[in-house]
Design an enzyme around this catalytic site. Sequence first.
Site, PDB file in Angstrom:
ATOM      1  N   GLN A  46       1.417   3.609   2.060  1.00 15.10           N
ATOM      2  CA  GLN A  46       2.219   3.856   3.260  1.00 15.10           C
ATOM      3  C   GLN A  46       2.905   2.572   3.755  1.00 15.10           C
ATOM      4  OE1 GLN A  46       3.323   6.469   4.847  1.00 15.10           O
ATOM      5  NE2 GLN A  46       2.334   7.911   3.456  1.00 15.10           N
ATOM      6  N   SER A  47       3.405   1.783   2.828  1.00 17.23           N
ATOM      7  CA  SER A  47       4.003   0.492   3.171  1.00 17.23           C
ATOM      8  C   SER A  47       5.385   0.643   3.799  1.00 17.23           C
ATOM      9  CB  SER A  47       4.125  -0.366   1.907  1.00 17.23           C
ATOM     10  OG  SER A  47       4.934  -1.487   2.132  1.00 17.23           O
ATOM     11  N   ASN A  48       5.542   0.108   5.014  1.00 18.45           N
ATOM     12  CA  ASN A  48       6.870   0.035   5.629  1.00 18.45           C
ATOM     13  C   ASN A  48       7.782  -0.893   4.839  1.00 18.45           C
ATOM     14  OD1 ASN A  48       6.093   1.636   7.902  1.00 18.45           O
ATOM     15  ND2 ASN A  48       5.144  -0.169   8.812  1.00 18.45           N
ATOM     16  N   CYS A 103       7.739  -1.513   1.584  1.00 13.68           N
ATOM     17  CA  CYS A 103       8.227  -0.860   0.363  1.00 13.68           C
ATOM     18  C   CYS A 103       9.342   0.124   0.694  1.00 13.68           C
ATOM     19  CB  CYS A 103       7.075  -0.145  -0.339  1.00 13.68           C
ATOM     20  SG  CYS A 103       5.951  -1.261  -1.217  1.00 13.68           S
ATOM     21  N   PRO A 119       0.824  -1.210   0.000  1.00 10.82           N
ATOM     22  CA  PRO A 119       0.000   0.000   0.000  1.00 10.82           C
ATOM     23  C   PRO A 119       0.858   1.259   0.000  1.00 10.82           C
ATOM     24  CG  PRO A 119       0.012  -1.005   2.164  1.00 10.82           C
ATOM     25  CD  PRO A 119       0.716  -1.961   1.258  1.00 10.82           C
TER      26      PRO A 119
END
Length: 342
Positions: free
Chosen positions: A76-78, A80, A74
């Site tokens: 706000q992916s940690n 990524c 998503p």
Amino acid sequence: MPSLDQLPRERFCHLPTPLQRLPRISRHLGGPDLWIKRDDCTGLGLGGNKTRKLEYLIADALRHGATRVITAGPLQSNHCRQTAAAAAAAGLECELVIDDRLDDADHAYRTNGNILLDRLFHAILRVVPGGTDAETALEEAARELRDQGGVPYRIPVGASAPLGAAGYANASLEIHAQAQALGLRFDGIVHATGSGGTQAGLLAGHALLRSSTRIHGIDILGPAAAVQANVHALAQQTLHLLGHRDDLIQPEDVHVHGDFIGAGFGKPSARTLQAIDLLARQEAILLDPVHTGKAFDGLLGLVERGVFTKGQNILFLHTGGQASLFAYAGLWSQQEVGYRSP
């Protein structure tokens, strides 16, 4: 098959991460002695749990001659953000398939926090509509790169592959060594679980240690039954990768609590915000609204229900994610959070 210490590995993490007692909040709750494992302090790109997994996956990408790693998550992916940081540190390109799944997201969510850091790490961003099948999008990105003469290396969502989960099998050994040095035995470990790699790795490591410590995953993705089945399968695959019998982990060994998820992934409840506020005020430790805030709410809920009791030692695994606090800043301006009662 290779053992854990024989797997190719890059060294991104600052290890061992701290293990510390939470004295003020333990007194405040009046229940078990709470401890925290600070995997928010792994170091790379603001740290977090994915970095342990990426040490093995990036090493495998380099071994296969990859020119670009590709993964998904998503906005706000940690995961990524840490993948982009690991790729930059390894001299690889990084492409992120970003699932824009929150229709009511504000400007801060779309421009700040993890997505800001993705851009600073020079990741290539491929934004797709919410509900897009991640596997299909990843394969399309990989095919386009191959057509251009590049060599893609696909990393699954959350780095939750057996090779990534090996990072948390190793973390189990690290926690065990730290606890022994302090003369401790943990009665339970609590952490956020979603794509399953962290819990699967912990279970695999505990199976190797023959540990009876129960691992409690607080579901932040849902549905809990699907998360539990995925964790079990992945834990068995991780044991197989490491050359051990996969029947060392049975379905009843996998504990996933699905009643702290609130309205769904990425949607913190009032209880989530209260849990974040409580740990910040009592211990000056920051959690995030998506993963660790819900996980700590889960820990508090288990204490409230009497699952954890006075005299026990309970470890909270902090998996990071504080960058997303800045993306959710509006939540704190909208309401008075206040202390949470025991």
